[in-house]
Design an enzyme around this catalytic site. Structure first.
Site, PDB file in Angstrom:
ATOM      1  N   HIS A 189      61.486  25.846  32.942  1.00  0.00           N
ATOM      2  CA  HIS A 189      61.363  27.060  31.526  1.00  0.00           C
ATOM      3  C   HIS A 189      61.020  28.436  32.734  1.00  0.00           C
ATOM      4  CE1 HIS A 189      59.406  28.973  29.053  1.00  0.00           C
ATOM      5  NE2 HIS A 189      60.135  28.414  27.936  1.00  0.00           N
ATOM      6  N   GLU A 196      67.299  31.494  28.161  1.00  0.00           N
ATOM      7  CA  GLU A 196      66.275  32.465  28.064  1.00  0.00           C
ATOM      8  C   GLU A 196      66.023  33.643  28.591  1.00  0.00           C
ATOM      9  OE1 GLU A 196      63.047  29.637  25.704  1.00  0.00           O
ATOM     10  OE2 GLU A 196      62.751  29.508  27.376  1.00  0.00           O
TER      11      GLU A 196
HETATM   12  O1  G3P Z   1      60.641  27.852  24.882  1.00  0.00           O
HETATM   13  C1  G3P Z   1      60.352  28.665  24.268  1.00  0.00           C
HETATM   14  C2  G3P Z   1      60.385  29.584  24.036  1.00  0.00           C
HETATM   15  O2  G3P Z   1      60.233  30.213  25.852  1.00  0.00           O
HETATM   16  C3  G3P Z   1      60.656  30.902  23.859  1.00  0.00           C
HETATM   17  O3  G3P Z   1      59.554  31.120  23.227  1.00  0.00           O
HETATM   18  O4  G3P Z   1      57.984  32.366  21.965  1.00  0.00           O
HETATM   19  O5  G3P Z   1      59.914  34.004  21.880  1.00  0.00           O
HETATM   20  O6  G3P Z   1      59.987  31.261  20.780  1.00  0.00           O
HETATM   21  P1  G3P Z   1      59.397  32.372  22.573  1.00  0.00           P
END
Ligand code: G3P
Length: 220
Positions: free
Chosen positions: A92, A139
Site C-alpha cells: 500500500h 491508487e
Molecule cells: O486503501 C485505500 C486507500 O488508500 C484509498 O483511500 O480514503 O482515498 O478511499 P481513500
C-alpha cells in the site's frame, strides 16, 4: 462480468479500530448486495472482527513473508490465516515494500489466500502484475484520502492500468482506488475496465457508514 469487489481499508482510522472495527464490520455484513465486500482490518483486530462478523470476508492490510521464529513485530501469514484472514493488501502507498517482499509473500501463502498488490502508477502496476497476484490496485498517492475520485481526476490511469495489466497477465484482476465515495464512482470504475475498488475514508470517516456503503453498491 465478474462479481465486483469492494475492499474497505480500515487503515488506523479511529472509526475503524477496536470496537469500532467490529461494529463497522457488522455494518458491512448487513449490506444486501451482489458485490463482494471485503474489510481490510488492522492485524490487531482480525480475530475480534472475524468473530463479530463471521459472514464478512476479512483481510489484512499488510503481511511479511516470514515463518515461525524470531521475527519480532513482523506479521506472520500463517497466524493471520489461522485467525481468519482470507487475503491481504500488500505494498500500500502507506506501507511500501520491495518487489521481492511481494514475490516471497505470494510464494508463501496458500492458493486460496488472495493478495491485492497496490501500485502508485502504471509502471508499478505492470511490475507487480508480472508476479501474478490476484489483484493489482492502482491508487495515485496524491488522491488518497481526498474528495475527488480517481475515476474523475484521472480516468486514464484507471483504463490504462486495466489494459496494461491485462496484457501482462490475463489472470490478474485490476482495482482502482483513491477518493472513491459513491456508487457513481464505483460504476465509473467498472466502466473504465476494472473489477472493483479499494477505498477507505468514504466509509471509515463517514458519519453514516451504512448509508455510505449502500450508496457504494447502489448501481451494481
Ligand atoms: O486503501 C485505500 C486507500 O488508500 C484509498 O483511500 O480514503 O482515498 O478511499 P481513500
Amino acid at each position: 462480468m465478474t462479481t465486483p469487489l469492494i475492499i474497505v481499508n480500515f487503515k488506523t482510522y479511529q472509526g475503524a479500530q477496536g470496537l469500532s472495527a467490529e461494529k463497522l464490520a457488522q455494518t458491512m455484513e448487513s449490506i444486501d448486495t451482489n458485490a463482494r465486500l471485503v474489510a481490510a482490518v488492522s492485524a490487531l483486530d482480525i480475530s475480534k472482527v472475524v468473530d463479530a462478523a463471521p459472514d464478512l470476508e476479512v483481510w489484512c492490510q499488510h503481511l511479511d513473508p516470514i515463518g515461525f521464529g524470531s521475527n519480532t513485530g513482523w506479521l506472520h501469514p500463517e497466524t493471520a490465516i489461522s485467525r481468519g484472514a482470507k487475503g491481504t493488501l500488500i505494498n500500500h502507498a502507506e506501507h511500501k515494500v520491495s518487489l521481492e517482499h511481494v514475490a516471497m509473500l505470494l510464494d508463501q501463502v496458500p492458493e486460496d489466500f488472495e493478495i491485492c498488490a497496490c501500485a502508485a502508477d502504471i509502471d508499478e502496476a505492470k511490475s507487480l502484475a508480472a508476479l501474478v497476484p490476484n489483484y493489482v490496485a492502482v491508487e495515485p498517492p496524491e488522491l488518497i484520502g481526498g474528495d475527488v475520485s480517481v475515476t474523475s481526476a484521472d480516468p486514464q490511469i484507471v483504463s490504462d492500468t486495466a489494459s496494461a495489466v491485462r496484457e501482462a497477465s490475463e489472470e490478474v484482476m485490476v482495482l482502482c482506488g483513491a477518493g472513491i465515495k459513491s456508487g457513481l464512482d464505483v460504476s465509473k470504475a467498472i466502466e473504465l475496465g476494472v473489477s472493483g475498488v479499494l477505498l477507505a475514508s468514504g466509509v471509515t470517516k463517514s458519519s453514516n457508514p451504512k448509508e455510505a456503503l449502500e450508496d457504494l453498491v447502489s448501481l451494481l
